[in-house]
Every structure is written in structure tokens, then in C-alpha cells.
Scaffold this active site. Structure first.
Site, short mmCIF file in Angstrom:
data_model
loop_
_atom_site.label_atom_id
_atom_site.label_comp_id
_atom_site.label_asym_id
_atom_site.label_seq_id
_atom_site.Cartn_x
_atom_site.Cartn_y
_atom_site.Cartn_z
N HIS A 448 0.83 -1.22 0.00
CA HIS A 448 0.00 0.00 0.00
C HIS A 448 0.85 1.26 0.00
O HIS A 448 2.03 1.25 0.31
CB HIS A 448 -1.01 -0.02 1.16
CG HIS A 448 -0.41 0.12 2.52
ND1 HIS A 448 -1.13 0.57 3.60
CD2 HIS A 448 0.82 -0.14 3.00
CE1 HIS A 448 -0.38 0.59 4.67
NE2 HIS A 448 0.81 0.17 4.34
N GLU A 449 0.22 2.35 -0.39
CA GLU A 449 0.89 3.64 -0.62
C GLU A 449 1.97 3.53 -1.70
O GLU A 449 2.93 4.30 -1.69
CB GLU A 449 1.47 4.20 0.68
CG GLU A 449 0.43 4.58 1.71
CD GLU A 449 -0.64 5.51 1.16
OE1 GLU A 449 -0.30 6.41 0.37
OE2 GLU A 449 -1.81 5.34 1.51
N GLY A 450 1.80 2.60 -2.62
CA GLY A 450 2.73 2.48 -3.74
C GLY A 450 3.71 1.33 -3.56
O GLY A 450 4.41 1.25 -2.55
#
Length: 592
Positions: A448-450
Site C-alpha cells: 500500500h501507498e505504492g
């Protein structure tokens, strides 16, 4: 019970290396001192151990469930812990005094949050997202929006989320289909579906403030048409309390490998389940200007990326400490070379391979913690530096380091968790010990968040953009960035030939047959000023004189002292032994 973090490590990094006390000379932090910083850290450690750590395994075993009426049920300890966190005022720690904040430096606030992330990753995610949400609105929201939404969040009465991804779009935000249509009263009606929304629904607070990316009419293709909206679960009433139910519906909960105590949701906006104002469509309020939503959201996303890096660090760190304690008390086998089978077994920490795994964990988690706090110090520099050039260069360096601060800990602190399981042996693979949960919880952070790939692309973009920034110091894409303005700069003195180094080569190494440049691996010195290095990059076979090893010198300023310091001042703390490669005898390499 094992402390989830080492206070000595934090003190060394905060006070001896990053010198956060020096920030108190600036107007924003003038009311603070080392005593107030210590008080915040002491309070955080106490709350984390008393209210967050005890229910970590319980929340993992009893994840939230969706009731038939569409509400969420979870263990009561989560709300008890979060109420204690809010009552302590820690949600507002780094915010302006004008909205009820303490104006703590970001560096100290991040260090304080790390205690909660290490104690209970799932429960700490609710205030983590709320703080990031409130920070964005405090930056880009109107005064009315700050009063209506930021203040209740800082008081802990409302929590916040970020709603970006959709089932069909994933990380490709250009492909989102959520729409927002303007209304006569200035509001918007939002329709669409959002996926993977952490903290998206619960009964922990009176209200939930969703920040939603949606496309508005007249926008360009892809991300150019995206705007940002406040879409609360309940519309605020005239008295500021939660009022009429908005058309935001919980469709389902995702069942995760780890971080099970945090609700992760599929949300429907504007499906007609609720009819605010007598009609369907979720009521949303525009943040800033239309079609600039993604640029606003990056304020929250960048904060979240560093925060996710800290979550990975915290989980790796507590896993290391648990495995270190286990290795000290678990006896098995005898020293290599022992010939007496009747000799008592020794603690496994005395075995070389176990020490190797412990030292690897130690290097991963302590190095990652230093990186995370360094980036937090850069945030304080860009926000409060008296010299505009220093602030600008802090921002530039932060742009480069942010994807690294997210991705590197997510990879290598996860590896630390794997090694923690290995130190425990078969016991580490069971739910009877905590380390298997830390691995499962941490496995989310590379996603998550890239992902790593996305962070790599962002790093490449930041690195490339630096070549066009005036005054950046880049001469071409091959040259390393100079550390200017933050206390260090690179000087290249003339080469002085020596008998062992023939003139014109700068190196005793013979040139390769191909005549290509040869790069010697930099040797990073083990000392607080970790950005110092020695090494050369020389061009062989091209007939030109090579440059000598970079020499680091302290940059001077007439407006403020250089930071970080180029040299360290000896202190009585055992942690100062990190200025050299060897550990002092009284602490040892596996000390806590």
C-alpha cells in the site's frame, strides 16, 4: 514484557545526531525544550505499553465483522485505547496552537507515533490516517472546513480516511470513475465505489471524514480531471455535531493476511441507500480548486508514505527486540568444538548463525529508523528554516528520499521479521509467539501507498527533475547530488600525485581494456554525519585527469547554523560509540 522500542536508540538519534533541541530556537517551537520532548516520548511509551500492546494479538484473532444492519463490530479494547490516545492530545501534537495543537516538531511527533505503531500496528492506523487527513485540510481547506472537520478530528471525536483506489483502477488513479456533479448550493453529489479504504467504517467515533478523489465535468483526461472532496459519513449539523446521514454505504470488509484490527472496506458513494436532503448521491464539499485534487492529495500521500515506512520500521524493530530476548533465554546445543555432551546447553545467542541473524536485523531496523527520522527532520527544515535556500534544498532532498523512506524499510524490515521468525525456529512459526504476526502485519507495507516499482518510478522522476532545478547543483544525470545548504557541501581539491598513484589516473587500479569509467564503491563512514563518504570516480583511458575523492566541508550561513552537524561531539552516552566502527565493551553489538 519487552519494550517495543529502545528509548536509548531514540534519544541518540533525536538528541545526539539530529539535534532536535536546536529547533527550539525557532519561533514555532520556542515554547518547547528537551524536557517537553522527553515528556511526550515518555507519555507515548506508557500509553503504548498499557493500552495498545495488550490487545494486539486479540485484535488479530478477532478481526472486525460486518453486522446484518451494515455496522461494524470489533473488540472494545480498540476504542478504549484510542480514547486514551485522544485524551492525551497526541492527535493534535504537531498542529498549530490556533487549532488546539502543541506545535511539536515533526521529528518528535514521528518518534512518538512509532511507539504506538510498534505496540499495535492495527489500532495505531486510525489516528495515523486521521492526522494525515487533518494536515491536508489544514493546508488547503477553508476556515469553515477547518472549523467543521479539522477541529473535531484533532479532538478525537471524528476520524479521517483517504479514498483513492477503486476496484477496477488499483494504483492507476487516471482510471478512476467516481464522479462529482456540482449543485446549486455549492456542494457536489458524489457517486462511485472506493476500495481498500482503511478505517472506512466503524463505530469508534461520532463521524468519519472521507477525503475522496473524483472527476468533475470539464476536466481533462486522466488525472487532470481529478478533484478532491470532503465526504463525511454524517453531515455536520448547525451545532457542529454529526447530523444527517450521508449517502456513504459500507458494502463489505476485506479479510486480510495481517493488520486485521483495522477495518479495510469497500465503500459505495451515492448508491441511494441514504438520501441526504431528500435525494440520492453523497454530499461532498470541494477542497481547493477543481481539477487539482491529485496535487492536494499528494500532501497526504507523501505524509502517508513516510508514515508507512515508519510502520514497517516499528514492526521490524519490535520483532528484532522480541527475537533478541528469546535468543538470550532459549537454551539449545553447545558451543562449536565442545567435546563434553554432559555440559549444559547454552543460550542460542552464543551460536554464530543466530548472532548473524540478530545483527542483520539490528542493522536493518536501526538504519531504517535513522532514515525515517532524518526525513522527518527535513520536514521540519522545509517548514521552519530561517534561510529560504536551506528550506528549498531540504524540500529537494525530501522529494528524493520520500520514496526511499517508504520502500527501503518496507523491504528490509520485513526481512528482519523473517529473520526474527528464523531465530525462534519452529516456535516462531506458531501463533504462540508474536513474531509471526509482525511478519503478516508488515507484509502489507511493500504494497500500500505504492509498491516498490511505483516508488522506483517516483524516485526516477524526482532524480530527473533535479537536473532542471536552478541551483540544484546537478551538472548531468551521472553526477551524485551535492549536499549543500543542509550543513554539507562537496569540494574537489587539486590532485596531489603520490608514488603509489601515478599522475593523471587518480587511482592505483589499472584501467580496464574497454576504457570505460570505473566507479569504486563509496565507503560510508560509521559516524553520526552519515552522509559523509570517501571514494573516487575516475575515468581511465580517456586522457583526462580524474577528480580526487570528494572532501566534505561545513557550509556556512549568516542566518542560521548548518545542519546536520559535520562533526560529532563526544558525550558520555554509550550510544556515542556509534561514532566508530567498534562497539564499547560495556554494551556489545547486540545490546539494547
Amino acid at each position: 514484557m519487552t519494550d517495543v522500542l529502545s528509548r536509548r536508540d531514540l534519544d541518540f538519534l533525536l538528541y545526539e545526531w539530529l539535534d532536535v533541541v536546536a529547533l527550539t530556537s525557532r519561533k514555532r517551537f520556542a515554547e518547547h525544550s528537551k524536557d517537553t520532548f522527553d515528556a511526550v516520548l515518555d507519555l507515548s511509551a506508557d500509553l503504548a505499553h498499557k493500552h495498545f500492546a495488550p490487545h494486539n494479538k486479540t485484535a488479530d484473532a478477532h478481526e472486525p465483522t460486518m453486522r446484518p444492519d451494515g455496522t461494524v463490530e470489533m473488540i472494545p479494547e480498540v476504542k478504549t485505547a484510542l480514547d486514551a490516545y485522544a485524551a492525551a492530545g497526541l492527535i493534535a501534537g504537531s498542529f498549530d496552537e490556533s487549532v488546539g495543537g502543541m506545535q511539536l516538531p515533526t521529528t518528535v511527533a514521528r518518534a512518538a507515533m512509532a511507539w504506538f505503531q510498534a505496540a499495535n500496528a492495527s489500532t495505531s492506523s486510525y489516528p495515523f490516517l486521521t492526522i494525515a487527513n487533518a494536515n491536508l485540510l489544514a493546508e488547503y481547506g477553508t476556515e469553515q472546513q477547518i472549523d467543521d472537520y479539522v477541529r473535531p478530528m484533532l479532538e478525537g471525536r471524528w476520524f479521517g480516511t483517504m479514498c483513492l483506489s477503486e476496484p477496477q483502477a488499483g494504483s492507476s488513479l487516471a482510471d478512476i470513475t467516481t464522479r462529482a456533479v456540482p449543485q446549486e448550493d455549492g456542494s457536489y453529489r458524489v457517486t462511485g465505489t472506493k476500495m481498500w479504504i482503511s478505517g472506512g467504517d466503524h463505530e469508534l467515533t461520532e463521524n468519519i471524514v472521507h477525503l475522496v478523489l473524483a472527476k468533475t465535468p470539464g476536466g481533462g483526461p486522466g488525472v487532470k480531471g481529478i478533484s478532491l472532496f470532503i465526504v463525511p459519513k454524517y453531515l455536520p449539523g448547525a451545532d457542529g455535531a454529526a447530523g444527517e446521514r450521508n449517502d456513504v454505504t459500507l458494502v463489505g470488509l476485506n479479510h486480510k493476511m495481517g493488520n486485521r484490527g483495522t477495518t479495510n472496506t469497500l465503500l459505495a458513494f451515492g448508491d441511494g441507500t441514504h438520501t441526504p436532503g431528500g435525494k440520492s448521491g453523497a454530499v461532498g464539499f470541494l477542497v481547493g480548486e477543481e481539477h487539482r485534487g491529485l496535487s492536494y492529495m499528494f500532501h497526504m500521500m507523501n505524509e502517508a508514505r513516510i508514515g508507512v515506512g515508519f510502520l514497517a520500521i516499528a514492526l521490524g524493530y519490535v520483532g528484532y527486540r522480541k527475537s533478541l530476548d528469546y535468543a538470550r533465554v532459549r537454551t539449545q546445543g553447545r558451543p562449536l568444538g565442545s567435546k563434553d555432551p554432559s555440559a549444559p546447553p547454552v543460550p542460542i545467542i552464543e551460536h554464530a548463525d543466530v548472532r548473524r541473524m540478530l545483527l542483520a536485523q539490528k542493522s536493518y531496523v536501526e538504519g531504517a529508523l535513522a532514515l525515517g527520522l532524518y526525513c522527518s527532520r527535513l520536514v521540519d527544515e522545509q517548514d521552519t528554516a530561517l534561510d529560504e535556500a536551506v528550506a528549498a534544498e531540504a524540500t529537494l532532498l525530501l522529494d528524493v528520499l520520500t520514496p526511499i523512506a517508504k520502500s527501503w524499510p518496507s523491504q528490509w524490515c520485513l526481512e528482519a521479521n523473517s529473520l526474527a521468525i528464523q531465530v525462534h525456529g519452529g516456535y516462531g512459526y506458531t501463533r504462540d509467539y508474536d513474531v509471526e504476526q509482525y511478519y503478516r502485519d508488515n507484509r502489507l507495507n511493500p504494497i500500500h501507498e505504492g509498491t516498490h516499482g511505483i516508488q522506483g518510478l517516483d524516485l526516477l522522476a524526482a532524480r530527473s527533475s533535479c537536473t532542471t532545478v536552478p541551483g540544484c547543483g546537478y551538472s548531468d544525470r551521472r553526477s551524485p547530488p551535492p549536499s549543500r545548504g543542509l550543513g554539507l557541501s562537496v569540494a574537489t581539491p587539486p590532485v596531489t600525485p603520490t608514488p603509489s598513484t601515478p599522475s593523471g589516473t587518480g587511482s592505483s587500479t589499472s584501467p580496464p581494456p574497454c576504457g570505460r569509467p570505473v566507479t569504486r564503491r563509496p565507503r560510508w563512514r560509521t559516524r553520526p554525519s552519515i552522509w559523509k563518504r570517501s571514494g573516487t570516480r575516475s575515468s581511465h583511458g580517456c586522457g583526462s585527469n580524474s577528480s580526487s575523492p570528494p572532501r566534505v566541508r561545513v557550509a556556512t550561513s549568516t542566518t542560521e547554523s548548518a545542519w546536520p552537524p559535520a562533526t560529532s561531539t563526544p558525550t558520555s552516552s554509550p550510544r556515542s560509540a556509534r561514532n566508530s566502527i567498534c562497539w564499547p565493551a560495556e554494551t556489545g553489538p547486540l545490546s539494547t
